[in-house]
Design a protein around this motif. Structure first.
Motif, PDB file in Angstrom:
ATOM      1  N   PHE A   1      16.340  47.904  34.895  1.00 47.45           N
ATOM      2  CA  PHE A   1      17.637  46.773  35.386  1.00 47.45           C
ATOM      3  C   PHE A   1      18.122  46.631  33.859  1.00 47.45           C
ATOM      4  CE2 PHE A   1      18.860  42.180  36.198  1.00 47.45           C
ATOM      5  CZ  PHE A   1      20.176  42.728  36.804  1.00 47.45           C
ATOM      6  N   PRO A   2      19.239  47.340  33.771  1.00 47.80           N
ATOM      7  CA  PRO A   2      20.114  47.668  32.385  1.00 47.80           C
ATOM      8  C   PRO A   2      21.336  46.590  32.378  1.00 47.80           C
ATOM      9  CG  PRO A   2      20.712  49.417  33.618  1.00 47.80           C
ATOM     10  CD  PRO A   2      19.904  48.708  34.555  1.00 47.80           C
ATOM     11  N   GLY A   3      21.581  45.797  31.312  1.00 52.04           N
ATOM     12  CA  GLY A   3      22.930  45.111  31.244  1.00 52.04           C
ATOM     13  C   GLY A   3      22.991  44.604  29.767  1.00 52.04           C
ATOM     14  N   THR A   4      23.779  43.901  29.543  1.00 49.85           N
ATOM     15  CA  THR A   4      24.225  43.292  28.399  1.00 49.85           C
ATOM     16  C   THR A   4      23.516  41.964  28.403  1.00 49.85           C
ATOM     17  OG1 THR A   4      26.477  44.343  28.681  1.00 49.85           O
ATOM     18  CG2 THR A   4      25.996  42.661  26.635  1.00 49.85           C
ATOM     19  N   PHE A   5      23.408  41.025  29.261  1.00 43.75           N
ATOM     20  CA  PHE A   5      22.823  39.867  29.363  1.00 43.75           C
ATOM     21  C   PHE A   5      23.197  38.777  28.258  1.00 43.75           C
ATOM     22  CE2 PHE A   5      19.984  43.159  31.265  1.00 43.75           C
ATOM     23  CZ  PHE A   5      20.054  42.674  32.604  1.00 43.75           C
TER      24      PHE A   5
ATOM     25  N   HIS B   1      21.516  37.313  37.398  1.00 40.82           N
ATOM     26  CA  HIS B   1      20.818  38.224  36.759  1.00 40.82           C
ATOM     27  C   HIS B   1      19.293  38.183  37.448  1.00 40.82           C
ATOM     28  CE1 HIS B   1      23.599  38.381  33.299  1.00 40.82           C
ATOM     29  NE2 HIS B   1      23.919  39.600  33.819  1.00 40.82           N
TER      30      HIS B   1
ATOM     31  N   ILE C   1      18.903  39.054  40.968  1.00 38.53           N
ATOM     32  CA  ILE C   1      18.790  40.492  41.270  1.00 38.53           C
ATOM     33  C   ILE C   1      17.518  40.952  40.819  1.00 38.53           C
ATOM     34  CG2 ILE C   1      19.857  42.884  40.457  1.00 38.53           C
ATOM     35  CD1 ILE C   1      21.867  41.351  42.418  1.00 38.53           C
TER      36      ILE C   1
ATOM     37  N   ARG D   1      21.319  47.648  39.582  1.00 38.17           N
ATOM     38  CA  ARG D   1      22.427  47.065  39.206  1.00 38.17           C
ATOM     39  C   ARG D   1      22.692  45.961  40.528  1.00 38.17           C
ATOM     40  NH1 ARG D   1      24.497  47.122  34.210  1.00 38.17           N
ATOM     41  NH2 ARG D   1      26.584  47.151  34.955  1.00 38.17           N
ATOM     42  N   GLY D   2      23.707  45.022  40.046  1.00 41.27           N
ATOM     43  CA  GLY D   2      23.970  43.822  40.953  1.00 41.27           C
ATOM     44  C   GLY D   2      25.441  44.268  41.264  1.00 41.27           C
ATOM     45  N   LEU D   3      25.734  43.872  42.443  1.00 42.07           N
ATOM     46  CA  LEU D   3      27.433  44.143  42.917  1.00 42.07           C
ATOM     47  C   LEU D   3      27.813  42.832  43.353  1.00 42.07           C
ATOM     48  CD1 LEU D   3      27.351  47.245  45.055  1.00 42.07           C
ATOM     49  CD2 LEU D   3      28.505  46.881  42.935  1.00 42.07           C
ATOM     50  N   ARG D   4      28.851  42.237  42.887  1.00 38.28           N
ATOM     51  CA  ARG D   4      29.527  40.754  43.443  1.00 38.28           C
ATOM     52  C   ARG D   4      30.847  41.403  44.056  1.00 38.28           C
ATOM     53  NH1 ARG D   4      28.989  39.208  37.223  1.00 38.28           N
ATOM     54  NH2 ARG D   4      29.405  41.326  37.278  1.00 38.28           N
TER      55      ARG D   4
ATOM     56  N   ASP E   1      33.297  45.211  40.772  1.00 40.17           N
ATOM     57  CA  ASP E   1      32.186  45.891  40.473  1.00 40.17           C
ATOM     58  C   ASP E   1      31.811  47.157  41.141  1.00 40.17           C
ATOM     59  OD1 ASP E   1      31.286  43.465  38.747  1.00 40.17           O
ATOM     60  OD2 ASP E   1      29.958  42.822  40.198  1.00 40.17           O
TER      61      ASP E   1
ATOM     62  N   GLU F   1      30.557  50.522  39.208  1.00 35.66           N
ATOM     63  CA  GLU F   1      29.205  50.891  39.509  1.00 35.66           C
ATOM     64  C   GLU F   1      29.208  52.295  40.030  1.00 35.66           C
ATOM     65  OE1 GLU F   1      26.757  49.454  38.140  1.00 35.66           O
ATOM     66  OE2 GLU F   1      27.674  47.626  37.606  1.00 35.66           O
TER      67      GLU F   1
ATOM     68  N   THR G   1      24.969  40.689  45.677  1.00 34.58           N
ATOM     69  CA  THR G   1      24.786  39.464  45.168  1.00 34.58           C
ATOM     70  C   THR G   1      24.354  38.408  46.483  1.00 34.58           C
ATOM     71  OG1 THR G   1      25.752  37.739  43.676  1.00 34.58           O
ATOM     72  CG2 THR G   1      27.217  38.750  45.493  1.00 34.58           C
TER      73      THR G   1
ATOM     74  N   TYR H   1      25.806  33.124  44.136  1.00 27.94           N
ATOM     75  CA  TYR H   1      26.082  33.572  42.676  1.00 27.94           C
ATOM     76  C   TYR H   1      27.239  34.605  42.574  1.00 27.94           C
ATOM     77  CZ  TYR H   1      21.404  31.650  42.003  1.00 27.94           C
ATOM     78  OH  TYR H   1      20.407  30.931  42.146  1.00 27.94           O
TER      79      TYR H   1
ATOM     80  N   LEU I   1      29.438  34.001  39.789  1.00 28.01           N
ATOM     81  CA  LEU I   1      28.751  33.987  38.384  1.00 28.01           C
ATOM     82  C   LEU I   1      28.603  35.263  37.544  1.00 28.01           C
ATOM     83  CD1 LEU I   1      27.145  31.987  36.818  1.00 28.01           C
ATOM     84  CD2 LEU I   1      25.081  32.541  38.345  1.00 28.01           C
TER      85      LEU I   1
END
Ligand code: ADP
Length: 175
Positions: free
Chosen positions: A6-10, A17, A20, A87-90, A94, A98, A119, A123, A126
């Motif tokens: 689960f990659p991201g900048t966070f 996050h 997900i 990955r997450g989708l809002r 996104d 994505e 999502t 959230y 968010l």
């Protein structure tokens, strides 16, 4: 054993996050949250700080581990033996991003699948960016991020002083 990353900048990790990750951790035997080690120029927190906060978030989750990475996401996925990138989708925006990333990643590594989880409605709005902005303006962000992230944000914004405004992209205030 099925592994996913689960990659991201966070920058920083939020409850969006976590939601997900929780759901992905039910789909795969092992989930590796990979924190992108980007230069801090446009980020608020250093790689180490982002990594620490993510590690704290998942410390009691038996099948979730946290690492930093740089370079290509598909390379780290291969290195870790992951079969999927989560990955997450809002929002609609996104999706476009994505979709493009997923197709590029499949071109680079056809054996690795991109899995996008929708999502949770709580959230939907968010993002790390909006949390940082609200925190800068002294808004209440408890309930949106873990408690130690609330503290870390307050301390960071205080420590940076005027520089904080330069490192945080304002969305809600436009001039
Ligand atoms: P990046 O900087 O690569 O977009 P982020 O750390 O912002 O990484 O997010 C990592 C992933 O988590 C992205 O797929 C993002 O869409 C997803 N995400 C972030 N916030 C939410 C949320 N509230 N609901 C669902 N997915 C989310």
């Amino acid at each position: 054993m099925s592994t996913a990353i689960f990659p991201g900048t966070f920058d920083p990790i939020t409850n969006g996050h976590l939601d997900i990750a929780r759901r992905a951790a039910e789909l795969f035997d092992h989930l590796i949250v990979t924190v992108y080690a980007r230069p801090t120029k446009t980020l608020l927190f250093s790689t180490e700080e982002r990594l620490d906060m993510a590690k704290k978030a998942f410390q009691d989750w038996p099948n979730v581990t946290v690492e930093s990475y740089d370079g290509l996401t598909v390379d780290v996925a291969r290195l870790k033996g992951a079969k999927a990138i989560v990955r997450g989708l809002r929002v609609v925006g996104d999706f476009e991003f994505e979709f493009q990333m997923a197709l590029m990643n499949r071109t680079l590594a056809p054996e690795i699948e991109s899995v996008c989880l929708m999502t949770t409605k709580e959230y939907y709005f968010l993002s790390s960016s909006i949390v940082k902005e609200v925190a800068t303006l002294n808004g209440d962000i408890s309930g949106l991020v873990p408690p130690y992230v609330v503290t870390a944000l307050k301390n960071k914004i205080h420590a940076l002083g005027d520089e904080a405004a330069e490192r945080i992209k304002m969305i809600t205030i436009r001039d």
